[in-house]
Design a protein around this motif. Structure first.
Motif, PDB file in Angstrom:
ATOM      1  N   GLN A 364       0.847  -1.181   0.000  1.00 42.95           N
ATOM      2  CA  GLN A 364       0.000   0.000   0.000  1.00 42.95           C
ATOM      3  C   GLN A 364       0.889   1.239   0.000  1.00 42.95           C
ATOM      4  OE1 GLN A 364      -3.540   0.346   1.729  1.00 42.95           O
ATOM      5  NE2 GLN A 364      -3.987  -1.445   0.523  1.00 42.95           N
ATOM      6  N   PRO A 365       0.460   2.293  -0.703  1.00 41.80           N
ATOM      7  CA  PRO A 365       1.299   3.503  -0.659  1.00 41.80           C
ATOM      8  C   PRO A 365       1.308   4.078   0.763  1.00 41.80           C
ATOM      9  CG  PRO A 365      -0.766   3.930  -1.786  1.00 41.80           C
ATOM     10  CD  PRO A 365      -0.728   2.468  -1.536  1.00 41.80           C
ATOM     11  N   LYS A 366       2.481   4.469   1.217  1.00 39.54           N
ATOM     12  CA  LYS A 366       2.593   4.948   2.593  1.00 39.54           C
ATOM     13  C   LYS A 366       2.000   6.345   2.709  1.00 39.54           C
ATOM     14  CE  LYS A 366       6.499   5.152   5.023  1.00 39.54           C
ATOM     15  NZ  LYS A 366       7.847   4.859   5.514  1.00 39.54           N
ATOM     16  N   PRO A 367       1.249   6.609   3.755  1.00 38.98           N
ATOM     17  CA  PRO A 367       0.794   7.996   3.944  1.00 38.98           C
ATOM     18  C   PRO A 367       1.966   8.893   4.322  1.00 38.98           C
ATOM     19  CG  PRO A 367       0.103   6.610   5.768  1.00 38.98           C
ATOM     20  CD  PRO A 367       0.702   5.708   4.762  1.00 38.98           C
TER      21      PRO A 367
ATOM     22  N   MET B   1      -5.613  -0.010  -6.416  1.00 37.49           N
ATOM     23  CA  MET B   1      -5.552   1.209  -5.617  1.00 37.49           C
ATOM     24  C   MET B   1      -6.787   1.266  -4.715  1.00 37.49           C
ATOM     25  SD  MET B   1      -3.562   3.912  -5.413  1.00 37.49           S
ATOM     26  CE  MET B   1      -3.175   5.386  -6.279  1.00 37.49           C
ATOM     27  N   ARG B  51      -5.552   9.331   1.650  1.00 37.90           N
ATOM     28  CA  ARG B  51      -4.661   8.374   2.309  1.00 37.90           C
ATOM     29  C   ARG B  51      -3.300   8.977   2.603  1.00 37.90           C
ATOM     30  NH1 ARG B  51      -3.712   2.976   3.399  1.00 37.90           N
ATOM     31  NH2 ARG B  51      -1.508   2.602   3.284  1.00 37.90           N
ATOM     32  N   ASP B  52      -2.850   9.829   1.686  1.00 41.62           N
ATOM     33  CA  ASP B  52      -1.521  10.395   1.877  1.00 41.62           C
ATOM     34  C   ASP B  52      -1.453  11.319   3.090  1.00 41.62           C
ATOM     35  OD1 ASP B  52      -0.863  10.708  -1.679  1.00 41.62           O
ATOM     36  OD2 ASP B  52      -0.493   9.087  -0.264  1.00 41.62           O
ATOM     37  N   VAL B  53      -2.507  12.092   3.318  1.00 43.74           N
ATOM     38  CA  VAL B  53      -2.469  13.017   4.453  1.00 43.74           C
ATOM     39  C   VAL B  53      -3.105  12.420   5.692  1.00 43.74           C
ATOM     40  CG1 VAL B  53      -2.486  15.032   2.958  1.00 43.74           C
ATOM     41  CG2 VAL B  53      -4.623  14.141   3.802  1.00 43.74           C
ATOM     42  N   SER B  54      -3.437  11.114   5.615  1.00 44.92           N
ATOM     43  CA  SER B  54      -4.226  10.505   6.692  1.00 44.92           C
ATOM     44  C   SER B  54      -3.568  10.609   8.043  1.00 44.92           C
ATOM     45  CB  SER B  54      -4.501   9.042   6.369  1.00 44.92           C
ATOM     46  OG  SER B  54      -3.294   8.380   6.130  1.00 44.92           O
ATOM     47  N   LYS B  55      -2.253  10.826   8.080  1.00 42.23           N
ATOM     48  CA  LYS B  55      -1.613  10.905   9.377  1.00 42.23           C
ATOM     49  C   LYS B  55      -1.822  12.250  10.053  1.00 42.23           C
ATOM     50  CE  LYS B  55       1.749   7.368   9.401  1.00 42.23           C
ATOM     51  NZ  LYS B  55       3.125   6.982   9.562  1.00 42.23           N
TER      52      LYS B  55
END
Lengths: 509, 152
Positions: A364-367, B1, B51-55
């Motif tokens: 999975q692509p890392k956030p 994806m 998902r990329d900014v999910s943190k």
């Protein structure tokens, strides 16, 4: 007679040591026994012609210098098993049992009391004995046949194959007349034929040949007897060791039990030994041994092993050995007569192998990391220090930055214009000793070149064409060049012959 | 994806709950309707970067046609769709992007990276304790709109 046979058995153990992985205890026992036997040697076996026969088997492992002592003539002095009472008894019982149907349900609570189990145990022991016997006969054949075709023993390792080949070849010198198809793999046949052309052996005398062929027949008989015994054991395997046969199948289970020498012996073995029970030493014939490193014996023939992909075979072999050892232990103590334990273990093995074959989970692509959560990793150490030295502030600069209180600063252009000199050059600030540490400052390469040139003018290794003399039109030859003092250098000092000069015009071809 | 659809909120309690429950993360609420083309483009970018900014951010969509939501629409004075409002720890974050209205972001983002940059700037500012942050995007990437004041 029986006593002598007992001793014979232990010695045959030792003789067969070089061919098989065996229990260490019997070897020690056999050494001890041999020490006793050495003195009693002639007294016991006076019916044998070759009275060196006993000693021969002790020395079999190695004294090639005693070649003449190994020429015992009589086969029967070497291999007594087939004539022994025990052998005949057991073979008879096996024939009987193979003939009739098994009665099945009549099993005692303790495994050892069951008469069928006793027969199985005897069969196992017998099969081990037969193997040892085959080894002895093989040695006999080999020693006799060595005079004819010495290289054959190293080309054909397996005793039974060797016996078959010897029988086929007989006294023949020309191997093209002999058809070895089906006995050996074709690569080996080729090597054998080629080696036969250059062998330094000679055809055997008639009686020796006769004895050799007899020994070959004996070996083949023993082999077929062993097969019969193993078939019998295999047919009974379902009732004797249900869990073990649930995992590896009854044929392999019978073989394992046979080689180990009984179910309890098999149960006592560690799993790593069970893994290599029955491992054949392959004849490489020039092929590399780096490719097939699998350490598996009879377990190779199990269904589970055959159906695993080659990459997982070594792991599968290990897990098979481990679980089958567990199953053998259950069977030895009669813990689970129905075989459910074995089936469960088999299922476990199957699941594990399947899991190994699963593809890895998709990435999975890392956030993105939280901003400013990870502090910057500043590096330190020798390398960084050395790099910082090149841009460090030198002492001269430090002095120039500092200023004395109350006194106006000197500057390069005078009157406060230009760069200030600070404490540099003030009286009392000069050091008495000047340490010549090479400066690590980073210098512009063109300036560096000019500095080098200037240094060369006064250096010890100057080029032969530089001169400190100056040729002037007015004074003639001068010993010191006045222009040098001014820092302008001699006009005659050309850069053509300069040490640090380079090509003035570079053009790419 | 993996594309788990962003949660769509239709009730006032849901909005309240999500604003109060998002702790130490930027909350991005998009007000709009799914029939609007601009809105769909914005939603696409939001989904891809969720998902990329999910943190450090949570993204949610608010459907502006639902009646319970009109309270918020009036409170934030949302007239043009889509509009995006940013919160941090239940506090409304303002964004100065050179337009007249600092309380929200009107329109779509040009690229995924633009959205991520904006969220990051808001996060940094909020962690430092600021209430308003300056938008990092160049003016050509910022959608221009005209503020109508009493239909003038």
């Amino acid at each position: 007679m029986g006593h002598a046979y007992g001793r014979m058995k232990k010695m045959s153990d030792m003789a067969a040591f070089s061919f098989r992985v065996e229990d260490m205890a019997t070897l020690e026992d056999s050494f001890l026994a041999d020490l006793d036997d050495l003195s009693d040697n002639e007294a016991e076996l006076d019916e044998s012609d070759g009275d060196d026969a006993k000693k021969d088997e002790e020395d079999i492992d190695m004294d090639m210098a005693d070649l003449e002592t190994l020429n015992y003539d009589d086969l029967d002095s070497v291999s007594k098993l087939q004539k022994s009472q025990r052998y005949l008894d057991i073979m008879q019982k096996v024939e009987e049992a193979l003939g009739k149907e098994s009665d099945g349900t009549e099993k005692g609570t303790v495994l050892e009391d069951d008469p069928e189990y006793k027969l199985i145990v005897d069969c196992n022991q017998l099969s081990v004995d037969i193997e040892n016997e085959i080894a002895i006969v093989h040695n006999f054949i080999r020693d006799k046949y060595r005079l004819k075709f010495q290289e054959l023993e190293s080309l054909v390792n397996h005793p039974i194959d060797y016996a078959r080949v010897v029988k086929k070849i007989g006294n023949e010198t020309d191997l093209t007349l002999v058809d070895l198809e089906g006995l050996l793999p074709s690569a080996i046949i080729m090597v054998v034929s080629v080696t036969a052309l250059t062998t330094k052996g000679s055809p055997l005398p008639e009686d020796v040949l006769h004895k050799t062929l007899e020994a070959c027949d004996r070996a083949l008989d023993l082999d077929s007897a062993r097969k019969k015994v193993l078939d019998f054991v295999e047919s009974k395997m379902g009732s004797i060791a249900p869990n073990l046969s649930a995992i590896v199948g009854s044929a392999v289970a019978a073989k394992l039990m046979g080689t180990a020498g009984g179910l309890s012996a098999l149960a006592k073995m560690p799993a790593c030994n069970v893994q290599v029970l029955g491992h054949k030493r392959k004849n490489l014939a020039g092929f590399s041994s780096a490719t097939s490193q699998l350490r598996v014996g009879y377990l190779e023939q199990t269904e589970i092993f055959q159906s695993t992909p080659p990459a997982l075979k070594s792991r599968a072999g290990r897990i098979l050995a481990a679980k089958s050892t567990l199953a053998a232990r259950v069977d030895a103590t009669r813990g689970d007569p129905s075989g459910t334990n074995g089936k469960a273990l088999r299922e476990e093995i199957r699941k594990k192998i399947e899991k190994w074959q699963e593809p890895p989970p998709a990435r999975q692509p890392k956030p993105l990391p939280v901003p400013d959560s990870e502090p910057k990793k500043r590096r330190g150490g020798r390398r960084l220090r050395k790099m910082k030295e090149r841009y460090a502030v030198t002492d001269m600069r430090k002095l120039a930055n500092r200023m004395a209180f109350g006194t106006p600063e000197e500057s390069s252009l005078g009157d406060g214009l230009g760069e200030g000199y600070g404490m540099l050059g003030q009286a009392g600030s000069n050091r008495l000793r000047i340490s010549s540490v090479p400066s690590k400052l980073k210098i512009n390469p063109t300036i560096a070149k000019k500095l080098k040139e200037r240094n060369y003018a006064g250096g010890a290794t100057t080029s032969g064409l530089t001169s400190s003399l100056a040729f002037t039109p007015v004074q003639g030859i001068e010993l010191c060049n006045p222009q040098q003092a001014l820092g302008l250098g001699s006009g005659t000092q050309s850069t053509y012959f300069s040490e640090s000069g380079t090509f003035s015009k570079l053009k790419k071809i | 994806m993996e594309s788990v659809l962003l949660p769509t909120l239709t009730k006032k309690e849901e909005i309240d709950r999500i604003i109060n429950n998002t702790i130490d993360k930027v909350l991005v609420l998009r007000f709009g309707r799914t029939s609007d083309e601009n809105c769909l483009l914005l939603d696409d970018i939001l989904e891809k970067s969720a998902r990329d900014v999910s943190k450090f951010a949570t993204v949610a969509l608010v459907d502006v046609d639902s009646d319970q939501v009109q309270v918020y629409v009036n409170y934030f004075d949302i007239t043009l769709f889509p509009s995006t409002v940013f919160f941090f720890n239940a506090h409304h974050m303002k964004l100065d992007s050179g337009t007249a209205d600092h309380t929200k972001w009107v329109g779509k983002f040009h690229e995924k990276q633009d959205f991520i940059d904006v969220v990051e700037v808001i996060f940094r500012g909020a962690m430092k304790g600021k209430m308003i942050v300056h938008c990092p995007l160049p003016p050509e990437r910022i959608p221009k709109f005209q503020l109508l004041y009493k239909d003038v």
